[in-house]
Design a protein around this motif. Structure first.
Motif, PDB file in Angstrom:
ATOM      1  N   ARG A 144       9.167 -40.529 -81.277  1.00 34.42           N
ATOM      2  CA  ARG A 144      10.099 -41.283 -81.744  1.00 34.42           C
ATOM      3  C   ARG A 144      11.727 -40.555 -81.951  1.00 34.42           C
ATOM      4  N   ILE A 145      12.456 -40.917 -81.503  1.00 36.73           N
ATOM      5  CA  ILE A 145      13.699 -40.401 -81.422  1.00 36.73           C
ATOM      6  C   ILE A 145      14.737 -41.022 -82.408  1.00 36.73           C
ATOM      7  N   THR A 146      14.456 -42.066 -83.066  1.00 33.41           N
ATOM      8  CA  THR A 146      15.386 -42.653 -83.870  1.00 33.41           C
ATOM      9  C   THR A 146      15.883 -41.963 -85.132  1.00 33.41           C
ATOM     10  N   ASP A 147      15.226 -40.825 -85.594  1.00 33.46           N
ATOM     11  CA  ASP A 147      15.437 -39.875 -86.680  1.00 33.46           C
ATOM     12  C   ASP A 147      16.536 -39.064 -86.113  1.00 33.46           C
ATOM     13  N   LEU A 148      16.797 -38.991 -84.928  1.00 41.24           N
ATOM     14  CA  LEU A 148      17.956 -38.187 -84.558  1.00 41.24           C
ATOM     15  C   LEU A 148      19.381 -38.899 -84.465  1.00 41.24           C
ATOM     16  N   SER A 149      20.438 -38.039 -84.764  1.00 36.63           N
ATOM     17  CA  SER A 149      21.740 -38.628 -84.625  1.00 36.63           C
ATOM     18  C   SER A 149      22.078 -39.223 -83.368  1.00 36.63           C
ATOM     19  N   ASN A 150      22.843 -40.210 -83.193  1.00 34.20           N
ATOM     20  CA  ASN A 150      23.262 -41.055 -81.951  1.00 34.20           C
ATOM     21  C   ASN A 150      23.492 -39.900 -80.895  1.00 34.20           C
ATOM     22  N   ARG A 151      24.209 -38.869 -81.085  1.00 34.10           N
ATOM     23  CA  ARG A 151      24.499 -37.858 -80.193  1.00 34.10           C
ATOM     24  C   ARG A 151      23.242 -37.356 -79.674  1.00 34.10           C
ATOM     25  N   LYS A 152      22.416 -36.896 -80.800  1.00 28.73           N
ATOM     26  CA  LYS A 152      21.252 -36.038 -80.372  1.00 28.73           C
ATOM     27  C   LYS A 152      20.179 -36.917 -79.490  1.00 28.73           C
ATOM     28  N   GLN A 153      20.351 -38.222 -79.801  1.00 22.27           N
ATOM     29  CA  GLN A 153      19.505 -39.095 -78.997  1.00 22.27           C
ATOM     30  C   GLN A 153      19.742 -39.389 -77.407  1.00 22.27           C
ATOM     31  N   GLU A 154      21.257 -39.279 -77.293  1.00 25.42           N
ATOM     32  CA  GLU A 154      21.758 -39.118 -76.023  1.00 25.42           C
ATOM     33  C   GLU A 154      21.682 -37.937 -75.412  1.00 25.42           C
ATOM     34  N   GLU A 155      21.763 -36.659 -75.908  1.00 19.48           N
ATOM     35  CA  GLU A 155      21.284 -35.503 -75.430  1.00 19.48           C
ATOM     36  C   GLU A 155      19.980 -35.283 -75.165  1.00 19.48           C
ATOM     37  N   PHE A 156      18.993 -36.095 -75.927  1.00 18.98           N
ATOM     38  CA  PHE A 156      17.523 -35.899 -75.486  1.00 18.98           C
ATOM     39  C   PHE A 156      17.191 -36.744 -74.173  1.00 18.98           C
ATOM     40  N   ARG A 157      18.042 -37.938 -74.319  1.00 18.12           N
ATOM     41  CA  ARG A 157      17.825 -38.725 -72.788  1.00 18.12           C
ATOM     42  C   ARG A 157      18.158 -37.990 -71.778  1.00 18.12           C
ATOM     43  N   GLU A 158      19.586 -37.511 -71.989  1.00 11.50           N
ATOM     44  CA  GLU A 158      20.013 -36.552 -70.706  1.00 11.50           C
ATOM     45  C   GLU A 158      19.274 -35.359 -70.369  1.00 11.50           C
ATOM     46  N   LEU A 159      18.759 -34.689 -71.299  1.00 12.28           N
ATOM     47  CA  LEU A 159      17.819 -33.567 -71.168  1.00 12.28           C
ATOM     48  C   LEU A 159      16.663 -33.798 -70.263  1.00 12.28           C
ATOM     49  N   ASN A 160      16.000 -35.102 -70.682  1.00 11.22           N
ATOM     50  CA  ASN A 160      14.647 -35.397 -70.038  1.00 11.22           C
ATOM     51  C   ASN A 160      14.745 -36.463 -69.178  1.00 11.22           C
ATOM     52  N   ASP A 161      16.023 -36.791 -68.539  1.00 14.58           N
ATOM     53  CA  ASP A 161      16.146 -37.652 -67.451  1.00 14.58           C
ATOM     54  C   ASP A 161      15.751 -39.382 -67.950  1.00 14.58           C
ATOM     55  N   LEU A 162      16.050 -39.612 -68.837  1.00 19.07           N
ATOM     56  CA  LEU A 162      15.837 -40.950 -69.626  1.00 19.07           C
ATOM     57  C   LEU A 162      16.817 -41.739 -70.061  1.00 19.07           C
ATOM     58  N   SER A 163      18.060 -41.388 -69.435  1.00 20.19           N
ATOM     59  CA  SER A 163      19.313 -42.133 -69.712  1.00 20.19           C
ATOM     60  C   SER A 163      18.986 -43.718 -69.483  1.00 20.19           C
TER      61      SER A 163
END
Length: 200
Positions: A76-95
């Motif tokens: 679950r990534i909803t505990d991350l800030s919006n910016r960190k959620q975007e970084e997570f998606r970009e890092l893992n090719d999930l945008s």
């Protein structure tokens, strides 16, 4: 130790009542892990909360060399800030897949017999888990997830084996996951490994 060497020296088994009864006392030297594999493992399996597996040396099949338990989960990534959620998606090719949680498997427990420590078994076991769970599954599973003991030896082990912290620090993890947003010492750190990496 290569995966082929590991599999040639050890036998893989599900940890059932019969297997446990036929094995010597297992200890990794960490009390809560020892208690789980000695007392709780069968109850977790019977209630379908997790499944546990062991590797035993071929020349000594009654000895458990290493053990682990797994269950389905999600990251679950909803505990991350919006910016960190975007970084997570970009890092893992999930945008393009903007989910609140991503499918995974939780490694609930993982231990190496303390009599066989420092022989490369921990890394060989993790390489096996990545290969075993990352190939040919019948359901989508993108990440391995672990709530690693917040102890230097455990954290270094997972870092060395390619796991990434979901939260950048212990303080951020505490603030992000507690309702009162307080900073308190964490007993575990949430980490993940992208199984897509095990196929490349």
């Amino acid at each position: 130790m290569t995966n082929d060497e590991f599999l040639s020296r050890f036998v893989f088994k599900e940890l059932t009542e019969d297997v446990l009864a036929g094995c010597e006392h297992f200890s990794c030297g960490v009390n809560d892990l020892d208690e789980y594999f000695q007392k709780d493992v069968l109850a977790y399996s019977q209630r379908m909360v997790s499944r546990s597996y062991v590797f035993c040396p071929k020349e000594c099949p009654q000895k458990i060399a290493c053990a682990f338990s797994v269950s389905y989960d999600s990251l679950r990534i909803t505990d991350l800030s919006n910016r960190k959620q975007e970084e997570f998606r970009e890092l893992n090719d999930l945008s393009e897949k903007r989910l609140k949680r991503y499918p995974g498997i939780l490694i609930g427990r993982l231990a190496v017999n303390q009599e066989m420590a420092h022989q490369g078994l921990g890394t060989a076991l993790m390489n096996f888990i990545k290969m075993w769970l990352g190939h040919g599954g019948k359901a989508g599973c993108r990440f391995l997830i672990v709530d690693a003991r917040n102890a230097p030896d455990a954290l270094v082990y997972y870092e060395k084996n390619g796991f990434t912290y979901l939260f950048p620090s212990e303080e951020v993890e505490s603030i992000s996951t507690r309702k009162d947003k307080a900073v308190v010492p964490q007993t575990t750190r949430l980490m993940y490994f992208d199984l897509k990496d095990s196929k490349e």
